[in-house]
Design a protein around this motif. Structure first.
Motif, PDB file in Angstrom:
ATOM      1  N   ARG A 162       0.814  -1.208   0.000  1.00 54.76           N
ATOM      2  CA  ARG A 162       0.000   0.000   0.000  1.00 54.76           C
ATOM      3  C   ARG A 162       0.852   1.264   0.000  1.00 54.76           C
ATOM      4  NH1 ARG A 162      -5.378  -0.965   3.791  1.00 54.76           N
ATOM      5  NH2 ARG A 162      -6.171  -2.747   2.617  1.00 54.76           N
ATOM      6  N   ILE A 163       0.311   2.285  -0.627  1.00 53.35           N
ATOM      7  CA  ILE A 163       0.856   3.638  -0.522  1.00 53.35           C
ATOM      8  C   ILE A 163       0.287   4.241   0.760  1.00 53.35           C
ATOM      9  CG2 ILE A 163       0.957   5.916  -1.594  1.00 53.35           C
ATOM     10  CD1 ILE A 163       2.360   3.749  -3.243  1.00 53.35           C
ATOM     11  N   PRO A 164       1.108   4.742   1.668  1.00 59.97           N
ATOM     12  CA  PRO A 164       0.577   5.319   2.912  1.00 59.97           C
ATOM     13  C   PRO A 164      -0.432   6.436   2.623  1.00 59.97           C
ATOM     14  CG  PRO A 164       2.954   5.041   3.068  1.00 59.97           C
ATOM     15  CD  PRO A 164       2.588   4.754   1.639  1.00 59.97           C
ATOM     16  N   LEU A 165      -1.574   6.372   3.298  1.00 58.79           N
ATOM     17  CA  LEU A 165      -2.635   7.350   3.054  1.00 58.79           C
ATOM     18  C   LEU A 165      -2.177   8.775   3.332  1.00 58.79           C
ATOM     19  CD1 LEU A 165      -5.757   5.498   4.520  1.00 58.79           C
ATOM     20  CD2 LEU A 165      -5.301   6.004   2.114  1.00 58.79           C
ATOM     21  N   HIS A 166      -1.254   8.939   4.286  1.00 62.79           N
ATOM     22  CA  HIS A 166      -0.844  10.303   4.635  1.00 62.79           C
ATOM     23  C   HIS A 166      -0.127  10.981   3.478  1.00 62.79           C
ATOM     24  CE1 HIS A 166       3.513   9.721   5.201  1.00 62.79           C
ATOM     25  NE2 HIS A 166       3.217   8.516   5.649  1.00 62.79           N
ATOM     26  N   LEU A 167       0.480  10.205   2.575  1.00 62.68           N
ATOM     27  CA  LEU A 167       1.134  10.817   1.422  1.00 62.68           C
ATOM     28  C   LEU A 167       0.103  11.480   0.507  1.00 62.68           C
ATOM     29  CD1 LEU A 167       3.845   8.187   0.419  1.00 62.68           C
ATOM     30  CD2 LEU A 167       4.096  10.244   1.824  1.00 62.68           C
ATOM     31  N   TRP A 168      -1.036  10.823   0.369  1.00 67.36           N
ATOM     32  CA  TRP A 168      -2.113  11.424  -0.434  1.00 67.36           C
ATOM     33  C   TRP A 168      -2.717  12.626   0.279  1.00 67.36           C
ATOM     34  CZ3 TRP A 168      -3.945  11.930  -5.098  1.00 67.36           C
ATOM     35  CH2 TRP A 168      -5.234  12.432  -5.283  1.00 67.36           C
ATOM     36  N   GLU A 169      -2.980  12.480   1.564  1.00 70.55           N
ATOM     37  CA  GLU A 169      -3.609  13.565   2.314  1.00 70.55           C
ATOM     38  C   GLU A 169      -2.711  14.798   2.384  1.00 70.55           C
ATOM     39  OE1 GLU A 169      -6.638  13.300   2.903  1.00 70.55           O
ATOM     40  OE2 GLU A 169      -6.852  11.143   2.573  1.00 70.55           O
ATOM     41  N   ALA A 200       6.414   8.074  -4.605  1.00 74.30           N
ATOM     42  CA  ALA A 200       5.708   6.816  -4.342  1.00 74.30           C
ATOM     43  C   ALA A 200       5.047   6.288  -5.609  1.00 74.30           C
ATOM     44  CB  ALA A 200       4.676   7.022  -3.239  1.00 74.30           C
ATOM     45  N   PHE A 201       4.469   7.183  -6.401  1.00 78.44           N
ATOM     46  CA  PHE A 201       3.799   6.773  -7.635  1.00 78.44           C
ATOM     47  C   PHE A 201       4.781   6.245  -8.677  1.00 78.44           C
ATOM     48  CE2 PHE A 201      -0.583   9.056  -7.722  1.00 78.44           C
ATOM     49  CZ  PHE A 201      -0.882   8.533  -6.469  1.00 78.44           C
ATOM     50  N   GLN A 202       6.035   6.630  -8.551  1.00 87.40           N
ATOM     51  CA  GLN A 202       7.059   6.132  -9.469  1.00 87.40           C
ATOM     52  C   GLN A 202       7.830   4.957  -8.874  1.00 87.40           C
ATOM     53  OE1 GLN A 202       7.639   7.458 -12.764  1.00 87.40           O
ATOM     54  NE2 GLN A 202       5.613   8.173 -12.174  1.00 87.40           N
ATOM     55  N   GLY A 203       7.485   4.553  -7.650  1.00 87.12           N
ATOM     56  CA  GLY A 203       8.268   3.581  -6.916  1.00 87.12           C
ATOM     57  C   GLY A 203       7.809   2.149  -7.031  1.00 87.12           C
ATOM     58  N   GLU A 204       8.292   1.320  -6.085  1.00 88.46           N
ATOM     59  CA  GLU A 204       8.138  -0.126  -6.179  1.00 88.46           C
ATOM     60  C   GLU A 204       6.708  -0.607  -6.021  1.00 88.46           C
ATOM     61  OE1 GLU A 204      10.429  -1.934  -3.142  1.00 88.46           O
ATOM     62  OE2 GLU A 204       9.462  -0.856  -1.494  1.00 88.46           O
ATOM     63  N   ASN A 205       5.826   0.203  -5.450  1.00 92.42           N
ATOM     64  CA  ASN A 205       4.431  -0.200  -5.276  1.00 92.42           C
ATOM     65  C   ASN A 205       3.507   0.428  -6.306  1.00 92.42           C
ATOM     66  OD1 ASN A 205       4.963  -1.817  -2.947  1.00 92.42           O
ATOM     67  ND2 ASN A 205       5.239   0.096  -1.809  1.00 92.42           N
ATOM     68  N   ALA A 206       4.084   0.989  -7.340  1.00 92.70           N
ATOM     69  CA  ALA A 206       3.291   1.645  -8.373  1.00 92.70           C
ATOM     70  C   ALA A 206       3.936   1.370  -9.739  1.00 92.70           C
ATOM     71  CB  ALA A 206       3.180   3.140  -8.082  1.00 92.70           C
ATOM     72  N   ARG A 207       4.597   2.380 -10.326  1.00 89.09           N
ATOM     73  CA  ARG A 207       5.139   2.205 -11.672  1.00 89.09           C
ATOM     74  C   ARG A 207       6.135   1.052 -11.740  1.00 89.09           C
ATOM     75  NH1 ARG A 207       9.418   3.898 -15.012  1.00 89.09           N
ATOM     76  NH2 ARG A 207       8.746   4.388 -17.165  1.00 89.09           N
ATOM     77  N   ASP A 208       7.039   0.956 -10.770  1.00 84.84           N
ATOM     78  CA  ASP A 208       8.033  -0.119 -10.813  1.00 84.84           C
ATOM     79  C   ASP A 208       7.370  -1.489 -10.815  1.00 84.84           C
ATOM     80  OD1 ASP A 208      10.025   1.739 -10.845  1.00 84.84           O
ATOM     81  OD2 ASP A 208      10.761   1.343  -8.821  1.00 84.84           O
ATOM     82  N   TRP A 209       6.294  -1.608 -10.061  1.00 85.19           N
ATOM     83  CA  TRP A 209       5.561  -2.882 -10.044  1.00 85.19           C
ATOM     84  C   TRP A 209       4.961  -3.173 -11.407  1.00 85.19           C
ATOM     85  CZ3 TRP A 209       0.134  -3.484 -10.522  1.00 85.19           C
ATOM     86  CH2 TRP A 209      -0.323  -4.790 -10.348  1.00 85.19           C
ATOM     87  N   THR A 261      -2.637   4.602  -8.045  1.00 90.88           N
ATOM     88  CA  THR A 261      -1.388   5.276  -8.378  1.00 90.88           C
ATOM     89  C   THR A 261      -1.299   5.783  -9.816  1.00 90.88           C
ATOM     90  OG1 THR A 261      -0.406   3.100  -8.806  1.00 90.88           O
ATOM     91  CG2 THR A 261      -0.094   4.050  -6.608  1.00 90.88           C
ATOM     92  N   GLY A 262      -2.416   5.821 -10.525  1.00 85.53           N
ATOM     93  CA  GLY A 262      -2.384   6.418 -11.859  1.00 85.53           C
ATOM     94  C   GLY A 262      -1.483   5.676 -12.808  1.00 85.53           C
ATOM     95  N   ASN A 263      -0.409   6.353 -13.291  1.00 89.36           N
ATOM     96  CA  ASN A 263       0.561   5.770 -14.225  1.00 89.36           C
ATOM     97  C   ASN A 263      -0.071   5.374 -15.560  1.00 89.36           C
ATOM     98  OD1 ASN A 263       1.694   4.228 -11.311  1.00 89.36           O
ATOM     99  ND2 ASN A 263       2.964   5.709 -12.389  1.00 89.36           N
ATOM    100  N   ALA A 264      -1.126   6.061 -15.977  1.00 85.49           N
ATOM    101  CA  ALA A 264      -1.723   5.762 -17.286  1.00 85.49           C
ATOM    102  C   ALA A 264      -0.632   5.739 -18.341  1.00 85.49           C
ATOM    103  CB  ALA A 264      -2.789   6.795 -17.625  1.00 85.49           C
ATOM    104  N   MET A 265      -0.649   4.709 -19.189  1.00 82.13           N
ATOM    105  CA  MET A 265       0.419   4.572 -20.180  1.00 82.13           C
ATOM    106  C   MET A 265      -0.061   3.828 -21.408  1.00 82.13           C
ATOM    107  SD  MET A 265       2.975   1.671 -18.514  1.00 82.13           S
ATOM    108  CE  MET A 265       3.228   2.547 -16.975  1.00 82.13           C
ATOM    109  N   ALA A 276       1.636  12.211 -13.471  1.00 78.75           N
ATOM    110  CA  ALA A 276       0.766  13.096 -12.688  1.00 78.75           C
ATOM    111  C   ALA A 276       0.213  12.382 -11.460  1.00 78.75           C
ATOM    112  CB  ALA A 276      -0.380  13.605 -13.548  1.00 78.75           C
ATOM    113  N   ILE A 277      -0.005  13.121 -10.393  1.00 76.60           N
ATOM    114  CA  ILE A 277      -0.614  12.582  -9.172  1.00 76.60           C
ATOM    115  C   ILE A 277      -2.061  13.042  -9.075  1.00 76.60           C
ATOM    116  CG2 ILE A 277       1.578  12.353  -7.943  1.00 76.60           C
ATOM    117  CD1 ILE A 277       0.955  15.000  -6.512  1.00 76.60           C
ATOM    118  N   GLU A 278      -2.652  13.331 -10.223  1.00 76.02           N
ATOM    119  CA  GLU A 278      -4.026  13.819 -10.297  1.00 76.02           C
ATOM    120  C   GLU A 278      -4.639  13.318 -11.594  1.00 76.02           C
ATOM    121  OE1 GLU A 278      -2.230  17.979 -12.074  1.00 76.02           O
ATOM    122  OE2 GLU A 278      -3.007  17.887 -10.026  1.00 76.02           O
ATOM    123  N   ASN A 279      -5.876  13.717 -11.877  1.00 78.67           N
ATOM    124  CA  ASN A 279      -6.533  13.324 -13.113  1.00 78.67           C
ATOM    125  C   ASN A 279      -5.692  13.724 -14.316  1.00 78.67           C
ATOM    126  OD1 ASN A 279      -8.559  12.709 -11.312  1.00 78.67           O
ATOM    127  ND2 ASN A 279     -10.108  14.005 -12.263  1.00 78.67           N
TER     128      ASN A 279
END
Length: 334
Positions: free
Chosen positions: A192-199, A211-220, A251-255, A269-272
């Motif tokens: 999981r991405i820690p919720l506090h990072l989003w908040e 985080a969005f570019q890291g091991e639990n998002a794009r890297d995965w 975590t987005g990462n649309a590609m 992006a960390i948004e829409n």
């Protein structure tokens, strides 16, 4: 039908609101308008983007049925279908379908320029006990001379599904997701991405971007998603949610990925956001995966249709904890 060499496509990430179809449809129509302005022909939006996603497992059965819509008279799909006709665009969206059999499905619908609907029911659904898994692959012709297939989220994790979709003739696989930052029971799987990072994203956007570019998002994603395109010689359009989704962070990462597994367009992006690319369809015939398919030896692959005895209900697989590992079973060859 003659295949054009370049095909403009787009894929989207956006944060839905749980159960708020009005808000979600407003976002969807906004993206349709943006895509039309850019002369996009295929637009992919995320899994269950009309109804919302991760709040659904916590709903009582009656509320899931209340969110569901039958496709032929869906009030959500009707205006999207009309815009697909008017704009000459394939527009793909996700919702909870109430089938004519009375069962619910996690369904993603491609609204076509000729008014047809091509609906794919997720093959490995786990979102709620009343949401059933589909039983069919979905591959269809388009006005642009290419075939398109659909696989929803977990469908893409099982390598047999993209292979079967490619064997049915798909040139492009549309892959709507709600993923990233989920809690895998595998010790080196996604976490999981820690919720506090989003908040705290307004105060510290860089921490969330990392985080969005890291091991639990794009890297995965990069561990497996490009290989689905490369090994099967297809383009992949990955769409996803972004932002807080109940107790998880998407975590987005649309590609957009080409048949060689190369990312030809993506967003950090960390948004829409929406990403657009012109697919070079001339890459398809000579791609590695397409050539490898020609070298198959189907007589060797009976094991792929054979139950090994340890297959388990998808709900148990998805929600297994590390304290209850699955039994390992020896695979014997003849």
């Amino acid at each position: 039908m003659k295949t054009q060499q370049l095909l403009r496509v787009a894929t989207v990430q956006f944060q839905h609101q749980p159960g708020n179809k009005t808000y979600n449809l407003d976002c969807i129509h906004g993206f349709i308008t943006q895509a039309a302005q850019k002369k996009v022909k295929i637009l992919a939006l995320p899994e269950m983007c009309i109804t919302g996603y991760w709040h659904v497992p916590k709903l009582p059965d009656t509320d899931v049925y209340a969110l569901s819509e039958t496709l032929h008279d869906s009030p959500s799909l009707a205006p999207i279908r009309q815009r697909a006709i008017e704009l000459g665009m394939l527009i793909g969206v996700g919702l909870i379908e109430k089938g004519l059999d009375g069962k619910c499905y996690n369904t993603w619908v491609a609204c076509m320029p000729d008014g047809q609907l091509h609906a794919h029911r997720k093959l490995h659904a786990f979102e709620h006990p009343v949401i059933q898994s589909g039983d069919n692959y979905t591959v269809f012709d388009t006005p642009w001379g290419v075939k398109v297939g659909i696989l929803i989220c977990w469908d893409n994790n099982l390598i047999e599904n993209p292979r079967a979709t490619a064997l049915l003739g798909a040139d492009i696989i549309l892959a709507p997701h709600q993923t990233g930052g989920t809690n895998s029971s595998s010790p080196y799987g996604m976490k999981r991405i820690p919720l506090h990072l989003w908040e705290n994203r307004k105060q510290n956007p860089q921490a969330l971007m990392n985080a969005f570019q890291g091991e639990n998002a794009r890297d995965w994603l990069l561990r497996w998603l490009p290989s689905r395109a490369h090994d099967n010689g297809v383009f992949y359009l990955f769409s996803n949610g972004v932002g807080r989704d109940d107790d998880e962070v998407r975590t987005g990462n649309a590609m957009i990925i080409d048949p060689y597994g190369r990312i030809i367009q993506e967003t950090a992006a960390i948004e829409n956001d929406m990403v657009i690319a012109d697919l070079d369809l001339s890459l398809l015939p000579d791609s590695n995966g397409r050539r490898w398919l020609m070298g198959r030896r189907p007589e060797l692959y009976q094991i792929l249709n054979t139950s090994m005895g340890y297959e388990t209900d998808i709900h148990q697989v998805r929600f297994a904890s590390q304290s209850t590992p699955f039994m390992k079973k020896e695979i014997k060859t003849q």
